[in-house]
Motif scaffolding. Structure first.
Motif, PDB file in Angstrom:
ATOM      1  N   LYS A   1       0.811  -1.211   0.000  1.00  0.00           N
ATOM      2  CA  LYS A   1       0.000   0.000   0.000  1.00  0.00           C
ATOM      3  C   LYS A   1       0.851   1.271   0.000  1.00  0.00           C
ATOM      4  O   LYS A   1       0.315   2.371   0.078  1.00  0.00           O
ATOM      5  CB  LYS A   1      -0.949   0.008   1.200  1.00  0.00           C
ATOM      6  CG  LYS A   1      -1.998  -1.075   1.106  1.00  0.00           C
ATOM      7  CD  LYS A   1      -2.959  -1.026   2.253  1.00  0.00           C
ATOM      8  CE  LYS A   1      -3.986  -2.138   2.098  1.00  0.00           C
ATOM      9  NZ  LYS A   1      -4.919  -2.159   3.212  1.00  0.00           N
TER      10      LYS A   1
ATOM     11  N   ALA B   1       2.568   3.880  -1.901  1.00  0.00           N
ATOM     12  CA  ALA B   1       2.557   4.398  -3.276  1.00  0.00           C
ATOM     13  C   ALA B   1       3.960   4.671  -3.799  1.00  0.00           C
ATOM     14  O   ALA B   1       4.246   4.437  -4.979  1.00  0.00           O
ATOM     15  CB  ALA B   1       1.703   5.659  -3.348  1.00  0.00           C
TER      16      ALA B   1
ATOM     17  N   THR C   1      -0.086   3.342 -12.298  1.00  0.00           N
ATOM     18  CA  THR C   1      -1.534   3.310 -12.054  1.00  0.00           C
ATOM     19  C   THR C   1      -1.810   2.870 -10.624  1.00  0.00           C
ATOM     20  O   THR C   1      -2.669   3.443  -9.934  1.00  0.00           O
ATOM     21  CB  THR C   1      -2.227   2.386 -13.068  1.00  0.00           C
ATOM     22  OG1 THR C   1      -2.004   2.906 -14.385  1.00  0.00           O
ATOM     23  CG2 THR C   1      -3.721   2.272 -12.805  1.00  0.00           C
ATOM     24  N   ARG C   2      -1.055   1.888 -10.161  1.00  0.00           N
ATOM     25  CA  ARG C   2      -1.216   1.422  -8.781  1.00  0.00           C
ATOM     26  C   ARG C   2      -0.826   2.531  -7.798  1.00  0.00           C
ATOM     27  O   ARG C   2      -1.519   2.765  -6.802  1.00  0.00           O
ATOM     28  CB  ARG C   2      -0.362   0.173  -8.560  1.00  0.00           C
ATOM     29  CG  ARG C   2      -0.476  -0.422  -7.180  1.00  0.00           C
ATOM     30  CD  ARG C   2      -1.909  -0.904  -6.914  1.00  0.00           C
ATOM     31  NE  ARG C   2      -2.053  -1.352  -5.566  1.00  0.00           N
ATOM     32  CZ  ARG C   2      -2.081  -2.624  -5.198  1.00  0.00           C
ATOM     33  NH1 ARG C   2      -1.997  -3.568  -6.104  1.00  0.00           N
ATOM     34  NH2 ARG C   2      -2.213  -2.947  -3.937  1.00  0.00           N
TER      35      ARG C   2
ATOM     36  N   ILE D   1      -0.917   5.752  -8.253  1.00  0.00           N
ATOM     37  CA  ILE D   1      -1.949   6.794  -8.300  1.00  0.00           C
ATOM     38  C   ILE D   1      -3.199   6.351  -7.555  1.00  0.00           C
ATOM     39  O   ILE D   1      -3.828   7.142  -6.840  1.00  0.00           O
ATOM     40  CB  ILE D   1      -2.260   7.174  -9.761  1.00  0.00           C
ATOM     41  CG1 ILE D   1      -1.050   7.902 -10.371  1.00  0.00           C
ATOM     42  CG2 ILE D   1      -3.525   8.014  -9.870  1.00  0.00           C
ATOM     43  CD1 ILE D   1      -1.080   8.000 -11.882  1.00  0.00           C
ATOM     44  N   ALA D   2      -3.560   5.081  -7.693  1.00  0.00           N
ATOM     45  CA  ALA D   2      -4.736   4.565  -6.981  1.00  0.00           C
ATOM     46  C   ALA D   2      -4.537   4.642  -5.467  1.00  0.00           C
ATOM     47  O   ALA D   2      -5.483   4.904  -4.722  1.00  0.00           O
ATOM     48  CB  ALA D   2      -5.021   3.124  -7.414  1.00  0.00           C
ATOM     49  N   LEU D   3      -3.303   4.437  -5.029  1.00  0.00           N
ATOM     50  CA  LEU D   3      -3.006   4.491  -3.593  1.00  0.00           C
ATOM     51  C   LEU D   3      -2.860   5.919  -3.074  1.00  0.00           C
ATOM     52  O   LEU D   3      -3.184   6.197  -1.924  1.00  0.00           O
ATOM     53  CB  LEU D   3      -1.719   3.711  -3.304  1.00  0.00           C
ATOM     54  CG  LEU D   3      -1.829   2.203  -3.487  1.00  0.00           C
ATOM     55  CD1 LEU D   3      -0.442   1.565  -3.491  1.00  0.00           C
ATOM     56  CD2 LEU D   3      -2.701   1.594  -2.399  1.00  0.00           C
ATOM     57  N   ASP D   4      -2.345   6.801  -3.937  1.00  0.00           N
ATOM     58  CA  ASP D   4      -2.129   8.199  -3.542  1.00  0.00           C
ATOM     59  C   ASP D   4      -2.176   9.072  -4.796  1.00  0.00           C
ATOM     60  O   ASP D   4      -1.183   9.201  -5.509  1.00  0.00           O
ATOM     61  CB  ASP D   4      -0.783   8.350  -2.843  1.00  0.00           C
ATOM     62  CG  ASP D   4      -0.479   9.786  -2.420  1.00  0.00           C
ATOM     63  OD1 ASP D   4      -1.341  10.679  -2.628  1.00  0.00           O
ATOM     64  OD2 ASP D   4       0.623  10.015  -1.900  1.00  0.00           O
ATOM     65  N   SER D   5      -3.322   9.664  -5.036  1.00  0.00           N
ATOM     66  CA  SER D   5      -3.511  10.445  -6.266  1.00  0.00           C
ATOM     67  C   SER D   5      -2.681  11.720  -6.297  1.00  0.00           C
ATOM     68  O   SER D   5      -2.652  12.409  -7.312  1.00  0.00           O
ATOM     69  CB  SER D   5      -4.993  10.791  -6.454  1.00  0.00           C
ATOM     70  OG  SER D   5      -5.429  11.627  -5.390  1.00  0.00           O
TER      71      SER D   5
ATOM     72  N   TRP E   1       1.971  10.475 -12.080  1.00  0.00           N
ATOM     73  CA  TRP E   1       1.172  10.981 -13.207  1.00  0.00           C
ATOM     74  C   TRP E   1       2.073  11.284 -14.404  1.00  0.00           C
ATOM     75  O   TRP E   1       1.751  10.965 -15.544  1.00  0.00           O
ATOM     76  CB  TRP E   1       0.424  12.254 -12.808  1.00  0.00           C
ATOM     77  CG  TRP E   1      -0.720  12.068 -11.860  1.00  0.00           C
ATOM     78  CD1 TRP E   1      -0.734  12.374 -10.531  1.00  0.00           C
ATOM     79  CD2 TRP E   1      -2.018  11.546 -12.155  1.00  0.00           C
ATOM     80  NE1 TRP E   1      -1.957  12.079  -9.988  1.00  0.00           N
ATOM     81  CE2 TRP E   1      -2.771  11.569 -10.967  1.00  0.00           C
ATOM     82  CE3 TRP E   1      -2.613  11.059 -13.326  1.00  0.00           C
ATOM     83  CZ2 TRP E   1      -4.084  11.131 -10.900  1.00  0.00           C
ATOM     84  CZ3 TRP E   1      -3.932  10.625 -13.262  1.00  0.00           C
ATOM     85  CH2 TRP E   1      -4.648  10.663 -12.064  1.00  0.00           C
TER      86      TRP E   1
ATOM     87  N   ASP F   1      -2.848  12.654 -18.221  1.00  0.00           N
ATOM     88  CA  ASP F   1      -1.979  12.433 -17.063  1.00  0.00           C
ATOM     89  C   ASP F   1      -1.116  13.662 -16.774  1.00  0.00           C
ATOM     90  O   ASP F   1      -0.945  14.049 -15.614  1.00  0.00           O
ATOM     91  CB  ASP F   1      -1.088  11.207 -17.280  1.00  0.00           C
ATOM     92  CG  ASP F   1      -1.835   9.894 -17.088  1.00  0.00           C
ATOM     93  OD1 ASP F   1      -2.992   9.911 -16.633  1.00  0.00           O
ATOM     94  OD2 ASP F   1      -1.232   8.844 -17.381  1.00  0.00           O
TER      95      ASP F   1
END
Length: 170
Positions: free
Chosen positions: A50, A52, A76-77, A79-83, A89, A108
Motif C-alpha cells: 500500500k 505508493a 496506475t497502482r 496513483i490509486a493508492l495516492d492520487s 502521473w 496524465d
C-alpha cells in the motif's frame, strides 16, 4: 550518496520498513543505478503493497528500461493508492505517450500540473503529446512554459529548435 547511505543505515536498523527501501530506491534511481532501484522498490512493495512511493519508483525504473506496460501498471497502482503522487502521473503520461496513447498522456500530464504547475517535466510530456497529436498551438504554449521553468534541461534545446521551426512555417 548521502541519501543512499542514510537509507542503508535505516534498513540495517529496521529491515522491515518499506519506506526506507523506497527512499533508497529513489536515491539509487536518481543516481542512475536502475538495478539497485528495481531491487529496492520491489522489496518496498513486498513489505508494504500500500506504499505508493514503492510502486511509483519501480514504475519509473520500468519506463527507463523500456517496459512501458509495466511502468503504466505500476504508476496506475501508485496513483490509486495516492492520487497526489505527481511524478507517477508524469511517468505514466510519458509511458502512455511512448505507446501512442496521446490523449492518455495529455490527461496524465494535466493531472500532474493540476497538483503542481511548476513541474517542468509535465509541461514537456504534454507538449510532446500535443505536438504528436497535431495540436501545435497547445504544444507551443506547453513548450514555452517548460522553457521558462527549465531553460537548462537536456530537453530544452530540442524544444527551442521545434519552436523556431514552427515559427518559420507560420
Amino acid at each position: 550518496e548521502g541519501a543512499i547511505a542514510d537509507s542503508t543505515n535505516a534498513i540495517a536498523l529496521e529491515p522491515t520498513q518499506a519506506f526506507d527501501w523506497a527512499c533508497r530506491a529513489e536515491a539509487r534511481r536518481l543516481k542512475g543505478d536502475q538495478d539497485g532501484a528495481a531491487l529496492d522498490s520491489t522489496r518496498a512493495i513486498e513489505l508494504d503493497p500500500k506504499l505508493a512511493l514503492g510502486w511509483a519508483s519501480r514504475g519509473e525504473v520500468r519506463r527507463v528500461r523500456g517496459d512501458l506496460d509495466g511502468a503504466i501498471l505500476d504508476e496506475t497502482r501508485a496513483i490509486a493508492l495516492d492520487s497526489k503522487q505527481i511524478m507517477a502521473w508524469v511517468v505514466r503520461g510519458e509511458a502512455r505517450r511512448k505507446k501512442g496513447d496521446l490523449e492518455g498522456a495529455i490527461q496524465d500530464s494535466t493531472s500532474a500540473l493540476a497538483l503542481d504547475a511548476k513541474i517542468a517535466l509535465a509541461w514537456a510530456v504534454r507538449a510532446d503529446a500535443r505536438r504528436e497529436k497535431g495540436d501545435l498551438a497547445g504544444a507551443r504554449t506547453d513548450c514555452e512554459r517548460f522553457l521558462e521553468l527549465a531553460p537548462d534541461d537536456p530537453r530544452a534545446e530540442e524544444m527551442r529548435g521545434w519552436l523556431l521551426e514552427v515559427g518559420k512555417r507560420e
